[in-house]
Design a protein around this motif. Structure first.
Motif, PDB file in Angstrom:
ATOM      1  N   MET A  41       0.911  -1.190  -0.009  1.00  0.00           N
ATOM      2  CA  MET A  41       0.073  -0.052  -0.207  1.00  0.00           C
ATOM      3  C   MET A  41       0.957   1.305  -0.043  1.00  0.00           C
ATOM      4  O   MET A  41       1.852   1.282   0.505  1.00  0.00           O
ATOM      5  N   LYS A 101      -3.990   2.864  -5.900  1.00  0.00           N
ATOM      6  CA  LYS A 101      -5.041   2.709  -4.776  1.00  0.00           C
ATOM      7  C   LYS A 101      -5.805   4.042  -4.645  1.00  0.00           C
ATOM      8  O   LYS A 101      -5.491   5.228  -4.675  1.00  0.00           O
ATOM      9  N   HIS A 176     -10.335  -5.148   1.561  1.00  0.00           N
ATOM     10  CA  HIS A 176     -10.809  -5.368   2.865  1.00  0.00           C
ATOM     11  C   HIS A 176     -12.375  -5.225   2.969  1.00  0.00           C
ATOM     12  O   HIS A 176     -12.766  -4.594   4.113  1.00  0.00           O
ATOM     13  N   ASP A 249      -4.405  -6.703   5.068  1.00  0.00           N
ATOM     14  CA  ASP A 249      -4.400  -5.254   5.657  1.00  0.00           C
ATOM     15  C   ASP A 249      -3.606  -5.065   6.851  1.00  0.00           C
ATOM     16  O   ASP A 249      -4.015  -4.255   7.419  1.00  0.00           O
TER      17      ASP A 249
HETATM   18 ZN    ZN Z   1      -4.967  -1.152   4.292  1.00  0.00          ZN
END
Ligand code: ZN
Ligand code: NCD
Length: 347
Positions: A41, A101, A176, A249
């Motif tokens: 990320m 993202k 997620h 995550d």
């Molecule tokens: Zn995350």
């Protein structure tokens, strides 16, 4: 008779936070021990918005991988209102950037530079569709009048569905997911739409935030939901549907930043990730579905070759340390001081 051992293709973590600097050095080995690759990320304090930054960040991660372990960081860029079409093309050409993202501005940790309105980035998303670069979304609306437990459901209706209608060939990972609404939506969407599921959303419902008092280490975003949603996630993850795959995550924050009057969102699960996922699949009598979820479907969605290596897990209790080093500070892993019931044998 219960199965006491399972060997699977070395898995991939399709959603991971490793931070930077000394903290990164502490956490990367935990992931590299278990996973072949991880989607990294880009929400650093200075967001990773250019190919050049992503290249440097990739090298920093590679430098932290312990000797003798093969681990490949799969980089992403942070989409902002100012991301250019040229950046998308350069990202595709780089070969090491696997997606962009989308954080709605203000949705979560380090998301201030996020997109203020998806309509601002439609031209960039069109280019991503054209060059076939996936979009990874943090699927929560940020309107402060919307209840924190309803943010994912509204995001699907108000933002994701219209986006997919406009760009039906864009590959999108809803990251997620936490609700039965998200499960239903992803299942009924085209094969361009997939979702990651965390271990913590499979293991806990929202009561875990308040068991015996406020539990800051069980606070993450999207927030844990009701039991019926957890059950829908378990059903999706263990169904063998290739639209659902593993993304931890794992999001390390220093102990003090969590145990505070305004504690950060994020759980640290990288340390015992595969053990936690295996427990979920075991509890649901679906160990045979673990490999698809953990090692096959994500790689296929991202057009990556299957890993040729494998890992083995055994049914055996082990105790999770009360804390782990995070640079000069400490991070509290999920299940700290308690037991995991599966053990990765080749750590
Ligand atoms: Zn995350
Ligand atoms: C993540 C983090 O700390 O970077 N926190 C979290 O609760 N999951 C950000 C994110 O993925 O939302």
């Amino acid at each position: 008779m219960a199965q006491n051992e399972i060997q699977i293709t070395r898995p991939d973590d399709l959603h991971l936070h490793v931070r930077t600097g000394d903290a990164l050095k502490s956490v990367v080995p935990d992931t590299a021990r278990q996973f072949a690759r991880a989607i990294i990320m880009p929400n650093l304090e200075t967001p990773v918005t250019s190919v050049e930054q992503a290249g440097k960040y990739r090298q920093e991660i590679l430098d932290a991988v312990p000797e003798g372990i093969d681990f490949e960081p799969l980089m992403t860029l942070y989409l902002t209102d100012n991301t250019s079409v040229e950046t998308i093309k350069a990202a595709k050409d780089s070969g090491f950037i696997h997606g962009l993202k989308l954080y709605p501005a203000g949705a979560t940790t380090n998301s201030d530079a996020g997109v203020t309105d998806v309509r601002n980035v439609y031209d960039v998303l069109e280019t991503m569709q054209l060059v076939d670069l996936p979009l990874l979304v943090h699927g929560e609306v940020t309107d402060p009048v919307v209840d924190v437990f309803d943010r994912e459901r509204l995001f699907i209706k108000e933002i994701l569905a219209p986006l997919i209608e406009r760009l039906p060939k864009l590959r999108i990972v809803m990251e997620h997911i936490t609700t039965s609404d998200a499960v239903d939506f992803v299942m009924s969407a085209s094969d361009k739409i997939a979702a990651t599921i965390t271990a913590h959303h499979l293991l806990m419902n929202r009561n875990a935030i308040f068991t015996g008092g406020v539990r800051p280490h069980h606070y993450c975003l999207p927030i844990l939901k009701r039991e019926e949603h957890r059950q829908a996630l378990v059903k999706a993850a263990t169904s063998g549907n290739p639209k659902f795959f593993l993304g931890t995550d794992s999001a390390p924050h220093a102990q003090g930043a969590k145990e505070s009057d305004c504690g950060c969102a994020g759980m640290y699960t990288a340390y015992n990730a595969m053990e936690l996922y295996t427990e979920v699949f075991d509890l649901n009598n679906s160990l045979g579905k673990l490999e698809g979820f953990a090692s096959t479907y994500g790689a296929a969605f991202y057009h990556l070759p299957q890993s040729t290596d494998s890992i083995t897990l055994q049914r055996q209790d082990w105790k999770i340390p009360a804390s782990l080093p995070l640079g000069q500070e400490k991070v509290i892993p999920l299940r700290a001081g308690e037991s995991c019931h599966w053990t990765l044998t080749n750590k």
